[in-house]
Design a protein around this motif. Structure first.
Motif, short mmCIF file in Angstrom:
data_model
loop_
_atom_site.label_atom_id
_atom_site.label_comp_id
_atom_site.label_asym_id
_atom_site.label_seq_id
_atom_site.Cartn_x
_atom_site.Cartn_y
_atom_site.Cartn_z
N TYR A 159 -6.43 -4.36 -1.72
CA TYR A 159 -6.95 -5.70 -1.48
C TYR A 159 -6.67 -6.63 -2.65
CZ TYR A 159 -9.88 -2.97 1.71
OH TYR A 159 -10.34 -2.09 2.66
N HIS A 160 -6.59 -7.93 -2.35
CA HIS A 160 -6.63 -8.92 -3.42
C HIS A 160 -7.99 -8.77 -4.09
CE1 HIS A 160 -2.91 -11.15 -2.83
NE2 HIS A 160 -3.08 -10.99 -1.54
N GLY B 259 -11.52 -8.64 -5.47
CA GLY B 259 -12.76 -9.31 -5.10
C GLY B 259 -12.82 -9.77 -3.65
N THR B 260 -11.83 -9.38 -2.85
CA THR B 260 -11.81 -9.76 -1.43
C THR B 260 -11.53 -8.53 -0.58
OG1 THR B 260 -9.43 -10.13 -1.13
CG2 THR B 260 -10.71 -11.94 -2.12
N ARG B 261 -11.57 -8.70 0.72
CA ARG B 261 -11.12 -7.65 1.65
C ARG B 261 -9.80 -8.09 2.29
NH1 ARG B 261 -13.52 -2.65 1.76
NH2 ARG B 261 -13.22 -2.55 3.97
N LYS B 262 -9.12 -9.06 1.67
CA LYS B 262 -7.82 -9.52 2.17
C LYS B 262 -6.74 -8.59 1.66
CE LYS B 262 -9.04 -14.39 2.41
NZ LYS B 262 -8.69 -15.73 1.94
N LYS B 263 -5.83 -8.21 2.55
CA LYS B 263 -4.75 -7.29 2.19
C LYS B 263 -3.86 -7.88 1.11
CE LYS B 263 -4.29 -5.36 6.81
NZ LYS B 263 -3.39 -5.25 7.97
N LYS B 264 -3.56 -7.07 0.11
CA LYS B 264 -2.58 -7.42 -0.91
C LYS B 264 -1.29 -6.65 -0.64
CE LYS B 264 -1.80 -7.50 -5.88
NZ LYS B 264 -2.38 -7.22 -7.20
N VAL B 265 -1.44 -5.39 -0.26
CA VAL B 265 -0.28 -4.55 0.07
C VAL B 265 -0.71 -3.46 1.05
CG1 VAL B 265 -0.60 -3.04 -1.94
CG2 VAL B 265 1.65 -3.20 -0.90
N THR B 266 0.16 -3.13 1.98
CA THR B 266 -0.04 -1.97 2.85
C THR B 266 1.18 -1.07 2.67
OG1 THR B 266 0.98 -3.04 4.78
CG2 THR B 266 -1.42 -3.22 4.58
N ILE B 267 0.91 0.24 2.65
CA ILE B 267 1.98 1.21 2.43
C ILE B 267 1.89 2.29 3.49
CG2 ILE B 267 3.04 2.82 0.80
CD1 ILE B 267 1.41 1.35 -1.42
N GLU B 268 3.00 2.53 4.17
CA GLU B 268 3.06 3.58 5.19
C GLU B 268 3.50 4.90 4.53
OE1 GLU B 268 5.76 2.04 8.14
OE2 GLU B 268 4.39 0.43 8.68
N PHE B 269 2.87 6.00 4.96
CA PHE B 269 3.16 7.32 4.42
C PHE B 269 3.50 8.30 5.52
CE2 PHE B 269 0.84 5.54 0.93
CZ PHE B 269 1.22 6.24 -0.20
N LYS B 270 4.32 9.30 5.15
CA LYS B 270 4.63 10.44 6.01
C LYS B 270 4.81 11.63 5.07
CE LYS B 270 8.08 12.05 9.34
NZ LYS B 270 9.36 11.68 9.99
N TYR C 46 3.87 -6.58 1.14
CA TYR C 46 3.05 -7.38 0.23
C TYR C 46 2.63 -8.67 0.90
CZ TYR C 46 4.37 -4.17 -3.44
OH TYR C 46 4.54 -3.04 -4.19
N PHE C 47 1.38 -9.08 0.67
CA PHE C 47 0.81 -10.27 1.29
C PHE C 47 0.32 -11.24 0.22
CE2 PHE C 47 0.24 -6.74 4.16
CZ PHE C 47 0.57 -7.25 5.41
N SER C 48 0.50 -12.54 0.48
CA SER C 48 -0.08 -13.56 -0.38
C SER C 48 -1.58 -13.64 -0.07
CB SER C 48 0.58 -14.92 -0.11
OG SER C 48 0.27 -15.34 1.21
N LYS C 49 -2.32 -14.38 -0.89
CA LYS C 49 -3.76 -14.50 -0.65
C LYS C 49 -4.07 -15.19 0.67
CE LYS C 49 -5.48 -14.11 -5.31
NZ LYS C 49 -6.23 -14.70 -6.39
N ASP C 50 -3.13 -15.99 1.19
CA ASP C 50 -3.36 -16.64 2.49
C ASP C 50 -2.86 -15.80 3.66
OD1 ASP C 50 -0.63 -17.01 2.35
OD2 ASP C 50 -0.73 -19.19 2.25
N GLY C 51 -2.45 -14.55 3.38
CA GLY C 51 -2.09 -13.62 4.45
C GLY C 51 -0.63 -13.61 4.85
N GLU C 52 0.19 -14.44 4.21
CA GLU C 52 1.62 -14.48 4.53
C GLU C 52 2.33 -13.29 3.88
OE1 GLU C 52 3.12 -16.78 6.55
OE2 GLU C 52 1.08 -17.51 6.93
N ILE C 53 3.28 -12.72 4.58
CA ILE C 53 4.07 -11.62 4.03
C ILE C 53 5.02 -12.18 2.98
CG2 ILE C 53 5.81 -9.85 4.51
CD1 ILE C 53 4.52 -9.55 7.29
#
Length: 124
Positions: free
Chosen positions: A74-75, A77-88, A98-105
């Motif tokens: 998360y960014h 102090g927030t619950r807004k996504k900063k990065v998501t990573i897929e695993f296998k 990676y996401f900006s604070k306004d949710g844009e990739i």
């Protein structure tokens, strides 16, 4: 099994079965604050994982099924996504987005079995 800091405080608590991580996993900061909480199943990340900062603020989470899943940071102090990573199989596999604070990739890194395939710095 325990791993310790030089100070003698616990750094990692984890269990093994047949020499593979199995069961609960807890990692700590030297101040005693929980850093990572999760579980393994026969060596693979499994179930829900939580990640915290030095002060106990949750900074990420992950959901795994036998090493496959998605980890989210998360960014601060927030619950807004900063990065998501897929695993296998416990390796980055698929997209690291990676996401900006306004949710844009803002960037996507593509992985195959832990190795970077390509980086898209201007995704649409």
């Amino acid at each position: 099994s325990y791993t310790y800091f030089e100070s003698g405080k616990i750094a990692i608590k984890m269990h093994f079965k047949d020499n593979l991580p199995s069961g609960l996993y807890n990692e700590y900061f030297e101040n005693g604050q929980l850093k990572t909480k999760g579980a393994y199943a026969i060596g693979y990340y499994d179930g829900d994982w939580e990640y915290y900062d030095f002060n106990g603020l949750q900074v990420g989470e992950a959901h795994f099924d036998m090493g496959a899943g998605i980890q989210t940071a998360y960014h601060y102090g927030t619950r807004k996504k900063k990065v998501t990573i897929e695993f296998k199989k416990n390796l980055k596999h698929g997209k690291e987005t990676y996401f900006s604070k306004d949710g844009e990739i803002s960037k996507i890194i593509y992985y195959t079995e832990g190795e970077i395939d390509r980086v898209d710095r201007n995704p649409e």
